[in-house]
Design a protein around this motif. Structure first.
Motif, short mmCIF file in Angstrom:
data_model
loop_
_atom_site.label_atom_id
_atom_site.label_comp_id
_atom_site.label_asym_id
_atom_site.label_seq_id
_atom_site.Cartn_x
_atom_site.Cartn_y
_atom_site.Cartn_z
N ARG A 159 15.28 14.31 15.65
CA ARG A 159 14.57 13.82 16.94
C ARG A 159 13.00 14.26 16.72
O ARG A 159 12.72 15.27 16.10
N ASP A 160 11.93 13.63 17.12
CA ASP A 160 10.44 13.92 16.97
C ASP A 160 10.23 14.99 17.93
O ASP A 160 9.32 15.89 17.63
N GLY A 180 0.68 -0.94 -0.15
CA GLY A 180 -0.09 -0.02 0.01
C GLY A 180 1.02 1.23 0.11
O GLY A 180 2.19 1.19 0.13
N ILE A 181 -0.02 2.42 0.03
CA ILE A 181 1.15 3.52 -0.21
C ILE A 181 1.10 4.07 1.22
O ILE A 181 0.11 4.87 1.97
N ASN A 182 2.29 3.87 1.89
CA ASN A 182 2.32 4.11 3.41
C ASN A 182 4.12 4.34 3.55
O ASN A 182 4.78 3.64 4.06
N PRO A 183 4.64 5.35 2.78
CA PRO A 183 6.10 5.44 2.83
C PRO A 183 6.53 6.18 4.26
O PRO A 183 5.71 6.61 4.89
N LEU A 184 7.57 5.61 4.80
CA LEU A 184 8.19 5.78 6.04
C LEU A 184 9.65 6.44 5.78
O LEU A 184 10.24 6.24 5.22
N VAL A 185 9.59 7.51 6.71
CA VAL A 185 11.13 8.43 6.76
C VAL A 185 11.98 7.77 7.90
O VAL A 185 11.26 7.89 9.03
N ILE A 221 11.64 7.91 13.14
CA ILE A 221 10.67 7.18 12.46
C ILE A 221 9.43 8.04 12.20
O ILE A 221 8.91 8.07 13.50
N PHE A 222 9.00 8.40 11.12
CA PHE A 222 7.66 8.90 10.87
C PHE A 222 7.10 8.87 9.60
O PHE A 222 7.93 8.65 8.84
#
Length: 939
Positions: free
Chosen positions: A167-168, A102-107, A125-126
């Motif tokens: 960092r988030d 599916g279309i769910n890219p992660l950085v 990760i986001f």
């Protein structure tokens, strides 16, 4: 727009295929091959970084290839890796990928320096989706300061993360841009404290200012580009954003579009590398046979890699590859990754090799500008650039373009010997070009005295006074030249005002005065200039130019000399505020300046004697001479009397004691009688005073001199007698006066007087009759006295002899009743002497110096004994003197020797007898008188 077909082509890169390290057996290495499925890649921090799309065997790895070609990897995602961004200044890797369908890219943000179970540490990760809309990531970029990250999507939106991207907690994500066209490229541009983000889609280009609130943006163009067809240049191209369309390549600033280049063809990949633009495009037609394409025609599905030098407008390299995945830059080289897993390295040649390869062709085709730009862009040293400029200048010179040639030669200054250029432009028709070259030579402080001379001659030949004035008035910090040479040339050419300006500005005092006095004839200005100089220089220049100035401006020059010799302070304050006490020169040294100006000299000398009484002796000597000259030449009696008094007053000032002879000579030269007589008197030259009056036949003054100084110098009377005796005129009166004084003082023997007067025909016997009669009478009386004395001595002698006989034959009766010393009555014990004196014994012992002599008679007895001894010694000396005089060859030296020993000195004795003396005392007195008589007769 730059036409691509007109650009020159070079081979500035060497192409090789990366091979595996050689084995221990030394067998030939095979080409290095990457794992299959590589889709994305990047480079930095000493590694080539790769990511695959899908491979069940390798499980979606991120690969690292160091320079040693030891490939390593770790699993980053479960399905695929779609984007990679390796920061150049930090060991941070940012990746985009998928862990599920599916279309769910992660950085994911990876810290490559830290490890987590052997793999790089994933610090963040986001999900990479704009809002809640699932869409595909199209591009990714990260700022090197780690505070910005931008992600572009296929739906036309751009998500910006601001803050610490690792960092988030310390970052904020927001949608920066929304549009209808897929985003194909992103790039951050940092200029000072201003940050811009370029966003390019398939249809437009925009610029966002991220350092301002609300992120204002500007649309730069209405056309875009495909994926991977944009890049950011380096500072050599002012950090411009490069967008490659199918027809042109455009460059953009944050606020405007820049130049464009017509590079045709479908662009696939665009990169920027060390000032080069790298473009990979499709090869749609068969490439012609060339040194770049090989001997066989290429198929149309091939891809062409071109490396452009936009500054110098040439193609540094061009080659054809099969299906290029990407082009990476690392370790100072370019690495071309192809779909078959091979890596091709493009190694840029060194600067010297590149220049040698292209110079021959460029020079042959006279493309010197391109050669120069190429050399500059590759940072060729100044010697190499100078050689290109020289050849370019020679080329233009041979073509007759002298203006262009001189501009190239100017660029060789500091490397090329100036004489090489100067010889080419010595022709009068090219003097303008030579002038331009020499000007630049001086501006760069590389000119010598000959160059200065030549440049100034050029100015004077061109009659270009404005340029000449501009040159000499330029500050020393801008132009350096030999000032003395410039002054000489300007003076020779007749530009006196310019030469004077230079001399004054650079404090060449000698040249300034020489031009003012010898060329311009401005004596007032020269004198004023000297008055502003420091003391030492003012003194030396007045000695050098004083005569000229005195001739033309005598009064002003005299005033300056007065100041210089008394209390000099520069009129311009050149010796500084600390110069409180004035200096003074030696006034005697400036007397020659007044050689033909006696009036000014007198004024100067009188001023010096009044202001400085301790002036050098030469000042007083010259002033005396000057006053005597004026007195001698003056005709007016009143003025002459005044000048006489001035000169005589100066003589009496007491300043001529040490130079008596000089003052006397001056007075004699000018016949200054009063001065001569005064000096004779001061020097006790009485004979010269008398001779002076004798020469002037002033008889009364001759007698007066004898009367005044005859007691100090008795020979004056004798000389006066001789003087009057030689006169044929009647001088009886004066002779009588002289004879009277000679008679009174017994200065001359009568015979000598007679002999002296025998030479005068007018001096008859009547003149000396009285003198001779008086002299004879005195001698007769003296003879009678002497005979009486002799008779007395004889009687005394007879009496003494009788006493001696009586003492020898008869006893001596001592009848003294008083002591001869204390006059008290005698008491025993007592002492008696045959002379008749008696003493108390204690008185005798107290006063007596000898036991055998009478204390009372002893002084007189000793005098007699001394006289007897002196007569005996003198008699011996007389005999010895006579003997030496007869035997010597030089009788005069013998006489001089005895004279120096005082043998001929007159002996003066006291002949008065004290009262109450004994017979012995009487005898002694007689002997003294006899000795005195004998001495006088001998003389």
């Amino acid at each position: 727009m730059a036409a691509y077909l007109q650009w020159r082509r070079f081979v500035f890169f060497d192409r090789e295929t990366v091979k595996e390290p050689s084995g221990p057996d030394g067998a030939g290495a095979k080409p290095f091959a990457l794992p299959p499925g590589i889709a994305v890649c990047d480079s930095g921090r000493g590694n080539l970084v790769f990511g695959d799309i899908l491979c069940r065997a390798w499980r979606c790895q991120i690969w690292f290839l160091p320079r040693s070609l030891q490939l390593s990897s770790f699993q980053a995602y479960k399905l695929r890796v779609t984007h990679l961004y390796q920061l150049k200044q930090h060991s941070i890797l940012v990746s985009v990928g998928e862990d599920e369908e599916g279309i769910n890219p992660l950085v994911k943000v990876w810290n490559l320096e830290k490890r987590d179970g052997g793999n790089p540490l994933c610090t963040r990760i986001f999900p990479a989706i704009p809002g809640n809309k699932p869409t595909v990531v199209s591009c990714l970029t990260v700022h090197e300061n780690l505070n910005f990250m931008a992600i572009g999507f296929a739906d036309g939106s751009v998500v910006l993360t601001k803050g610490d991207i690792t960092r988030d907690r310390h970052s904020k994500t927001q949608i920066l841009h929304e549009g209808s066209y897929p985003v194909t490229g992103l790039a951050f541009r940092q200029s000072g404290k201003t940050t811009h983000l370029f966003v390019v889609t398939t249809e437009n280009i925009q610029s966002y200012m991220l350092s301002v609130k609300d992120y204002p943006h500007l649309e730069l163009d209405t056309h875009g580009c495909g994926l991977r067809c944009s890049s950011l240049s380096d500072p050599s191209q002012d950090l411009q954003f490069i967008v490659a369309g199918n027809e042109c390549v455009y460059l953009y600033q944050p606020d405007e579009r820049g130049p464009c280049f017509a590079f045709e063809g479908q662009k696939l990949i665009v990169h920027w590398y060390r000032g080069y633009l790298i473009i990979v495009s499709k090869d749609r037609k068969t490439s012609p046979k060339s040194e770049f394409a090989g001997n066989e025609a290429q198929n149309s599905d091939k891809q062409v890699l071109n490396i452009y030098d936009l500054c110098n407008k040439f193609i540094a390299y061009s080659s054809i590859f099969d299906d290029i995945v990407d082009v990476l830059a690392e370790w100072g080289s370019l690495y071309v990754l192809t779909r078959d897993g091979k890596i091709h390295v493009l190694q840029e040649k060194d600067t010297q090799t590149k220049l040698e390869a292209c110079k021959s062709m460029l020079f042959r085709k006279n493309l010197f500008e391109m050669a120069i730009n190429l050399a500059k862009s590759h940072h060729l040293d100044s010697d190499g650039l100078s050689e290109i400029f020289r050849q370019y200048g020679d080329h233009l010179y041979n073509k007759g373009n002298h203006d262009g040639a001189i501009q190239q030669y100017i660029r060789t200054i500091g490397k090329l010997e100036p004489s090489y250029v100067i010889r080419k432009f010595l022709d009068a028709q090219r003097i303008h070009n030579l002038t331009a070259y020499l000007q630049m030579l001086h501006l760069q402080s590389l000119a010598n005295a000959d160059h200065t001379t030549l440049l100034l001659n050029c100015y004077t030949k061109l009659k270009d006074s404005s340029k000449l004035e501009e040159f000499i008035k330029t500050s020393e910090s801008e132009v350096h030249f030999d000032v003395e040479t410039a002054i000489k040339v300007l003076r020779q050419a007749g530009y006196y005002s310019h030469a004077v300006y230079l001399a004054e500005k650079h404090e060449h005092h000698e040249w300034y005065l020489k031009i003012q006095l010898e060329d311009i004839k401005n004596y007032q200005e020269a004198l004023h200039y000297i008055g502003k100089l420091p003391f030492e220089q003012a003194e030396s220049n007045m000695k050098r130019y004083g005569k000229i100035l005195m001739h033309h401006v005598p009064n002003e020059t005299t005033e300056l000399l007065k100041i210089l010799c008394t209390d000099y302070r520069p009129s311009g304050g050149n010796e500084g505020p600390g110069m409180l006490e004035g200096k003074k020169a030696n006034s005697e040294e400036f007397i020659p300046v007044f050689a033909n100006n006696s009036r000014e000299l007198k004024t100067f000398l009188e001023h010096m004697t009044e202001v400085q009484p301790d002036s050098p002796q030469g000042v007083y000597d010259t002033l005396l001479e000057l006053r005597l000259q004026n007195w001698a030449h003056e005709q007016d009696e009143q003025i002459k009397e005044k000048l006489h008094n001035e000169a005589f007053t100066l003589l009496k000032s007491g300043r001529f004691k040490t130079v008596f002879d000089k003052a006397l000579v001056l007075c004699q030269m000018h016949n200054f009688k009063d001065g001569v007589l005064y000096l004779y008197e001061q020097g006790k030259l009485f004979q010269q005073i008398m001779h002076y009056h004798m020469q002037n036949e002033q008889y009364k003054k001759v007698i007066k001199v004898c009367e005044l100084y005859g007691d100090q110098e008795a020979c004056l009377w004798e000389q006066a007698l001789g003087y009057f005796a030689r006169k044929e005129e009647n001088c009886k009166e004066y002779i009588a006066a002289v004879l009277k004084h000679i008679e009174n003082k017994n200065l001359m023997p009568p015979l000598l007087v007679v002999q002296t007067l025998a030479h005068n025909s007018t001096a008859t016997l009547s003149v000396i009759k009285d003198y001779l009669v008086n002299k004879l009478q005195k001698q007769s009386r003296q003879i009678e006295q002497d005979e009486q004395t002799i008779q007395k001595y004889r009687e005394e002698t007879t009496r003494i002899r009788l006493e001696i006989e009586e003492l020898k034959a008869s006893p001596k009766i001592f009848q003294k009743t008083k002591c001869s010393i204390c006059t008290s009555a005698l008491e025993l014990p007592s002492v008696h002497f045959l002379c008749g004196h008696s003493f108390h014994q204690h008185c005798f012992e107290s006063y007596s110096e000898s036991d055998s002599e009478c204390p009372t008679c002893m002084p007189e007895n000793r005098k007699v004994m001394d006289m007897i001894r002196a007569q005996e010694q003198k008699r011996d000396l007389h005999d010895q003197f006579q003997h030496q005089l007869k035997c010597s060859n030089d009788g005069f030296s013998v006489v001089a020797d005895y004279f120096g020993r005082g043998v001929f000195n007159k002996l003066t004795l006291i002949t008065d007898l004290p009262s109450g003396k004994t017979a012995t005392t009487t005898i002694e007195a007689g002997l003294q008188r006899e000795l005195l008589i004998h001495t006088k007769r001998s003389t």
